[in-house]
Design an enzyme around this catalytic site. Structure first.
Site, PDB file in Angstrom:
ATOM      1  N   GLU A 107      -8.168  -6.553  26.190  1.00 41.09           N
ATOM      2  CA  GLU A 107      -7.581  -5.268  25.795  1.00 41.09           C
ATOM      3  C   GLU A 107      -7.673  -4.284  26.961  1.00 41.09           C
ATOM      4  O   GLU A 107      -8.643  -4.325  27.727  1.00 41.09           O
ATOM      5  CB  GLU A 107      -8.320  -4.700  24.568  1.00 41.09           C
ATOM      6  CG  GLU A 107      -8.143  -5.537  23.324  1.00 41.09           C
ATOM      7  CD  GLU A 107      -8.816  -4.919  22.087  1.00 41.09           C
ATOM      8  OE1 GLU A 107      -9.354  -3.783  22.201  1.00 41.09           O
ATOM      9  OE2 GLU A 107      -8.800  -5.548  21.028  1.00 41.09           O
TER      10      GLU A 107
ATOM     11  N   HIS B 246      -5.763  -2.080  18.042  1.00 45.02           N
ATOM     12  CA  HIS B 246      -7.164  -1.744  17.787  1.00 45.02           C
ATOM     13  C   HIS B 246      -7.269  -0.429  17.002  1.00 45.02           C
ATOM     14  O   HIS B 246      -7.907   0.537  17.434  1.00 45.02           O
ATOM     15  CB  HIS B 246      -7.945  -1.624  19.102  1.00 45.02           C
ATOM     16  CG  HIS B 246      -9.412  -1.942  18.934  1.00 45.02           C
ATOM     17  ND1 HIS B 246     -10.123  -2.671  19.850  1.00 45.02           N
ATOM     18  CD2 HIS B 246     -10.297  -1.640  17.950  1.00 45.02           C
ATOM     19  CE1 HIS B 246     -11.383  -2.792  19.462  1.00 45.02           C
ATOM     20  NE2 HIS B 246     -11.500  -2.172  18.298  1.00 45.02           N
TER      21      HIS B 246
END
Length: 531
Positions: free
Chosen positions: A263, A281
């Site tokens: 990420e 997220h």
């Protein structure tokens, strides 16, 4: 001087105001966390650091953090903090595991609905002016079996919500007891059983060496055909490439992922698959959760810097503000006992054994043990503290054991600390009297009653006349003032000890003169932090 805290990520103004209201000097620099050089340049000014996910607390940042005592992460994940380096540096790492529990659990449930009913694809199709009603045939959640991997705080809420949706819930969690499972209304199963039975699988565990790829290619292959998999916990729990292949083959009917192995995720095997719902997220991304974790981290950092209370620490036992008040003198005592033995021991320590008796045995023994070990380690490393000491001891192969027992003597409670080296064992006992002052009550098995002073001189000798006179005369002739002294002996004519309280450190030439008399087995100057 007031403690100083840096807020290096975007926290709410209300959270920043908490620091100010509690008398803490706070700098709110929400963009500095993205600037590694600037952060390293200024971090040495601060006692505390409040962050979200943008700030990366690396070993280099910690090297520059010469005054840092605590890092508070507003949120659960601490992947952006080098926790090993922080522990060695003696910096407490806290998170806020409860502020976003509801939000994350709700997101997992929302993802289950979205995957079951293909909501994103159906929405996009309808926005495009199509009316593909027959294309988006979904499934109900009612009556389906949900497999929950990790039935802790967030997983437990998911279990509760799923039962409300009339789902059958099976849970895998090594720490879940049968009794707790019964209370939750779920069936405790092993991981293989869960993967074979579940229609939906949702993950709620942290990413560790044990949980990494917990849904591996092999385990994914044994899942029930048509299963749907949800991950709103941590990237890396699922073999994403293997899952993508099973989604393409139709073995897995759908997936909902809020977290990814890398990420920010700009490319991933799960992207662009029609039966996969992906979000960036967002598990904790609600107004309520963001405010909750921000307020919580501000309170936790403030509590620690102002009262010594430790909450939700990952590398230090938690100590509530109430515990800190009651345990304060005992924590000091444990440190003094360790410091005494550390100053008396020159050879490598193999083991540390601690006995807790009476009232102290009911206290937070982890915190007391950390203090005792820190006291021992300070003799060779003055910078060590309750956070770093257990790490250093472990690195050196020192075995630490504790025993606790009910009141067994005249004292309401006491601590006995014993260290083991290749040559000998050395022990000391202490208690806290009603005045709140720690005292030594036993050294080498000899009973004494000694307060603890900043500068002390410890001697051992055979019990014979003239010892006290020699000590007093030698000290007086060399300008060393004795404020007080404590004596003890095993038996008449046996081994005896003396603890002298002096106004300043005893100079080496004075100790040499005492040694030259031949009357003493051991002479050791001692120093204690009694502030």
């Amino acid at each position: 001087m007031a403690p100083k805290v840096l807020v290096s990520d975007k926290l709410s103004e209300t959270a920043v105001q908490i620091f100010r209201d509690r008398g803490i000097d706070v700098d709110f620099l929400p963009d500095v966390g993205k600037d590694k050089e600037k952060l390293a340049e200024i971090i040495g000014q601060y006692d505390g650091l409040a962050i979200r996910s943008a700030t990366k607390v690396t070993d280099k940042i910690l090297d520059a953090a010469t005054n840092l005592k605590v890092i508070g992460r507003a949120g659960i994940g601490t992947d952006n903090i080098d926790k090993d380096a922080a522990s060695k540096k003696g910096v407490i790492v806290m998170n806020t595991p409860f502020g976003n529990m509801i939000t994350t659990a709700e997101h997992a449930i929302a993802m289950m609905f979205a995957v079951a009913r293909q909501l994103p694809e159906a929405s996009a199709s309808t926005h495009a002016g199509k009316w593909e009603k027959s294309k988006f045939m979904g499934v109900e959640l009612t009556g389906k079996t949900l497999g929950v991997i990790g039935a802790g705080n967030i997983g437990g809420i998911v279990c509760d919500r799923a039962r409300g949706l009339k789902m059958k819930v099976v849970a895998y969690d090594p720490f879940l007891s049968e009794e707790k499972a019964d209370k939750m209304g779920v069936e405790k199963v092993d991981l293989d059983t869960l993967t074979k039975r579940a229609d939906f699988i949702t993950l709620h565990v942290p990413l560790t060496d044990q949980t990494r790829n917990i849904l591996s290619a092999e385990r994914l292959a044994q899942t029930k055909k048509g299963v749907r998999i949800i991950n709103c916990a941590r990237g890396g729990l699922v073999d994403e490439a293997a899952l993508a292949e099973l989604l393409k083959s139709g073995h897995v009917a759908g997936a909902g992922f809020d977290v990814f192995s890398e990420e920010p995720a700009t490319d991933n095997p799960l992207f662009n698959l029609p039966n996969v719902v992906c979000t960036p997220h967002l598990g904790a991304a609600t107004t309520e959760a963001q405010e909750n974790v921000a307020l919580q981290v501000a309170e936790q950092i403030s509590d620690y810097l102002l009262t010594g209370a430790v909450s939700n620490a990952l590398n230090m036992p938690s100590v509530t503000a109430e515990e800190a008040k009651v345990m304060g003198p005992w924590i000091k005592l444990a440190g003094h006992l360790g410091n005494f033995i550390g100053q008396m021991t020159d050879e490598p320590i193999k083991a540390i054994n601690i006995l807790y008796d009476g009232v102290v045995s009911q206290m937070n023994l982890e915190a007391l043990t950390c203090s005792a070990v820190a006291g021992i380690m300070k003799s060779v490393n003055p910078e060590v503290n309750m956070v770093s000491a257990p790490v250093i001891a472990k690195e050196r192969g020192v075995k630490i054991s504790t025993t606790h027992q009910d009141k067994s003597g005249v004292f309401e409670g006491y601590i006995k600390l014993t260290v083991v080296t290749a040559e000998r064992e050395r022990s000391i006992g202490g208690t806290v009297f009603s005045d709140g002052k720690p005292r030594f009550i036993q050294i080498k098995g000899i009973n004494i009653d000694a307060e603890i002073g900043q500068h002390m001189l410890y001697t051992t000798n055979e019990d014979e006349p003239g010892i006290i006179g020699t000590l007093g005369q030698t000290m007086g002739q060399n300008g060393v003032n004795i404020a007080n002294f404590t004596l003890g002996r095993a038996a008449a004519g046996g081994e005896a000890i003396a603890l002298l309280y002096v106004d300043a450190e005893v100079p080496a030439p004075v100790i040499e003169k005492l040694e030259s008399t031949g009357m003493f087995k051991q002479i050791r100057p001692l120093q204690f932090d009694v502030a």
